[in-house]
Design an enzyme around this catalytic site. Structure first.
Site, PDB file in Angstrom:
ATOM      1  N   SER A 265      39.007  46.209  37.659  1.00 47.11           N
ATOM      2  CA  SER A 265      37.775  46.427  38.670  1.00 47.11           C
ATOM      3  C   SER A 265      37.336  45.769  39.202  1.00 47.11           C
ATOM      4  O   SER A 265      37.404  44.427  39.094  1.00 47.11           O
ATOM      5  CB  SER A 265      37.712  47.805  39.165  1.00 47.11           C
ATOM      6  OG  SER A 265      36.991  48.096  40.501  1.00 47.11           O
TER       7      SER A 265
ATOM      8  N   ASP B  33      38.371  30.931  38.720  1.00 46.61           N
ATOM      9  CA  ASP B  33      39.289  30.477  39.914  1.00 46.61           C
ATOM     10  C   ASP B  33      37.905  28.940  39.734  1.00 46.61           C
ATOM     11  O   ASP B  33      39.185  28.369  39.946  1.00 46.61           O
ATOM     12  CB  ASP B  33      39.060  31.476  40.694  1.00 46.61           C
ATOM     13  CG  ASP B  33      40.610  32.266  40.435  1.00 46.61           C
ATOM     14  OD1 ASP B  33      40.905  32.531  40.111  1.00 46.61           O
ATOM     15  OD2 ASP B  33      40.891  32.933  41.940  1.00 46.61           O
TER      16      ASP B  33
ATOM     17  N   LYS C 138      43.101  46.391  38.316  1.00 40.71           N
ATOM     18  CA  LYS C 138      43.067  47.057  39.385  1.00 40.71           C
ATOM     19  C   LYS C 138      42.417  46.226  40.602  1.00 40.71           C
ATOM     20  O   LYS C 138      41.486  46.413  40.199  1.00 40.71           O
ATOM     21  CB  LYS C 138      41.924  48.184  39.163  1.00 40.71           C
ATOM     22  CG  LYS C 138      42.498  49.343  39.276  1.00 40.71           C
ATOM     23  CD  LYS C 138      40.498  49.428  40.910  1.00 40.71           C
ATOM     24  CE  LYS C 138      40.472  50.387  40.993  1.00 40.71           C
ATOM     25  NZ  LYS C 138      39.413  50.984  42.244  1.00 40.71           N
TER      26      LYS C 138
END
Length: 550
Positions: A285, A296, A310
């Site tokens: 999460s 990224d 998740k």
């Protein structure tokens, strides 16, 4: 027979009446009709509140694995660790031979203020004996916790004195910390371990980094291993400290939830700090949001094993009685567009819960080539354009196999029976003063302390006494692991510092040691951020070729 027929006619009449009352043709009317029929005509007495709760649970269970219902008590227990505090007496304790043993008092907390000390044994709470009655930890906590300002009387046994000391403690707010450990792991590398994402996690992290700054930190390892997540805003605030202005952190989107984005505002204090982030199969999460944003934007090297996966957003819907629905309303996406949610079948929570076990059986935790890199789910990082993969969780830039070489059945049995914790508590009880006088702090203790052969014989004997049969081969396999874990537990208790255990155990933590190797090798670090991991690309190509052949 006539009576039964008449009863059935009456029942049909009532149901028809209900249908007329609520209207026909709608799903809600159908549900209300069912509830009315059960409440009024079921053969036995029905608990209507329980019936409604079960109906709500049934509806949610047919959806995704993370939509859930909790009653008032469960809701409070769920939210307490994330809110960052609870009301109680301010002690950390362990159970020693059915007696509550105080490991440490919270600095400035209610127990410290009245004079309770580490090593004290709490025998009674408000005239109820809790020693020697095999009471569960949860039941003891219920007696010690309570509303701020309320009082609790405890009787304590201290040292060898036969007399009990009585303390009257006024309960107060007790902080729950997200940052478990902060220290300099070498002369230039800081280490921060974060266990959850709560309301005060960002604040705690910044305080930890500032502390490391004063000690000469030049680069940082953030450990999110075993961190199951928490508040989305906490992850966004943490990301903001490391990203440039206007860089996307995360976005969420669902059929009934329009796209919402979180961006860095440029106020971050550590936008240029060299960074490695640790994740493992239990990182979920909010942990994945942080790690995904860092990966990224080519901002940090991610080390460890594929994270949990998740990526569903839950919105709380609260009821007047304190209960709550946590309903999935959207999905998380990392800045590159990756959905981090692993696949699931609606209504099949058992299969979903067994995913981690399946990964282990497939060898994913131990061998890189056991992981399937799906080329159809490949993405590009936003700064350097290196290949990364979606499809469930965050795949680290550097894979670290799970180390089980020192595990054994004997180790598991000693752990399961609580012998490891029990021995550490017992050892500190006997040697606390001696350790404190011989070792100036946890770092000195870490360098010079070691358990003797005689200590380990006592440890084995304690296990035998509690029906854990000694196994020489298994003990030899796990000997160093036993000594390290025991040393860490002893240090944590003596120095009243939860981070002391982490400092000592990290010497044997392969994930942490690999993170340290990566961050100290400039050439490797920069190569991973600029070109990516060539092994991953090779495995993806092989996977693609296998699919073609099929």
């Amino acid at each position: 027979m006539k009576k039964i027929a008449i009863t059935l006619i009456l029942l049909v009449g009532f149901v028809t009446l209900v249908g007329a009352q609520y209207g026909r043709g709608g799903s809600m009317q159908k549900l209300l009709n069912a509830q009315y029929a059960i409440s009024n005509f079921y053969v036995d007495t029905v608990n209507e509140d329980k019936l409604i709760e079960e109906a709500i649970k049934g509806m949610l269970e047919s959806l995704d694995p993370h939509s859930s219902y909790t009653d008032a008590k469960e809701t409070k227990e769920l939210e307490e660790p994330l809110q960052g505090e609870f009301s109680g007496i301010g002690i950390q304790f362990n159970m020693k031979q059915d007696t509550l043993y105080v490991i440490q008092t919270i600095v400035g907390g209610p127990s410290e203020k009245v004079g309770i000390m580490a090593g004290d044994r709490i025998v009674t709470v408000n005239d109820s004996t809790i020693a020697g009655v095999k009471m569960k930890n949860s039941d003891i906590m219920k007696r010690l916790r309570g509303k701020k300002g309320t009082k609790v009387t405890v009787q304590v046994k201290r040292g060898t004195s036969p007399e009990l000391i009585t303390f009257r403690i006024t309960r107060d707010k007790i902080p729950l910390y997200s940052v478990d450990a902060t220290y300099m792991i070498d002369s230039k590398t800081g280490y921060v371990r974060i266990s959850r994402f709560g309301a005060k996690t960002h604040e705690e992290m910044v305080e930890a980094i500032q502390k490391l700054d004063k000690q000469g930190m030049k680069q940082l390892i953030i450990d999110l291993g075993d961190n199951g997540g928490g508040y989305l805003n906490a992850a966004i605030d943490m990301c903001n400290e490391f990203l440039q202005r206007k860089q996307l952190i995360v976005y969420t989107q669902g059929n009934n939830s329009p796209r919402q984005e979180g961006h860095a505002d440029g106020s971050g204090r550590y936008k240029d700090l060299k960074l490695v982030v640790l994740v493992d199969q239990f990182s979920a999460s909010a942990s994945e949001i942080f790690a995904g944003a860092m990966q990224d934007w080519d901002r940090a090297v991610i080390v460890g094993r594929r994270s949990y996966g998740k990526g569903l957003v839950q919105r709380p819907f609260r009821f007047d009685d304190g209960s709550m629905i946590r309903l999935t309303v959207a999905r998380y996406f990392t800045p590159s567009g990756r959905c981090i949610q692993k696949p699931y079948v609606k209504g099949d929570k058992k299969q979903y819960d067994e995913d981690l076990l399946d990964r282990s059986k497939d060898g994913e935790y131990f061998h890189l080539d056991s992981i399937q890199f799906n080329d159809s789910l490949s993405y590009k990082t936003l700064k350097n354009g290196r290949t990364i993969y979606g499809g469930g969780g965050i795949m680290p830039d550097v894979f670290v196999p799970l180390d089980t070489t020192e595990n054994s059945k004997y180790y598991r049995n000693m752990m399961a029976k609580g012998i490891i914790n029990q021995f550490a508590v017992d050892y500190v009880d006997k040697h606390r003063t001696e350790i404190k006088s011989n070792y100036k702090d946890v770092y000195d203790f870490d360098k010079r302390f070691s358990l003797t052969d005689a200590d380990m014989k006592n440890f084995i004997a304690m296990g035998e006494k509690d029906s854990v049969k000694y196994n020489e081969k298994d003990f030899t396999t796990s000997s160093n692991l036993f000594k390290t874990v025991l040393k860490g537990l002893i240090a944590r208790d003596v120095y009243a510092d939860p981070g002391a255990y982490t400092i000592i155990i990290n010497h044997r933590n392969k994930d942490v040691q690999e993170a340290l190797r990566v961050i100290n090798d400039d050439r490797l670090f920069n190569s991973l951020l600029s070109r990516g991991n060539p092994e991953y690309d090779r495995l993806a190509r092989e996977h693609k070729e296998k699919k073609k052949k099929k």
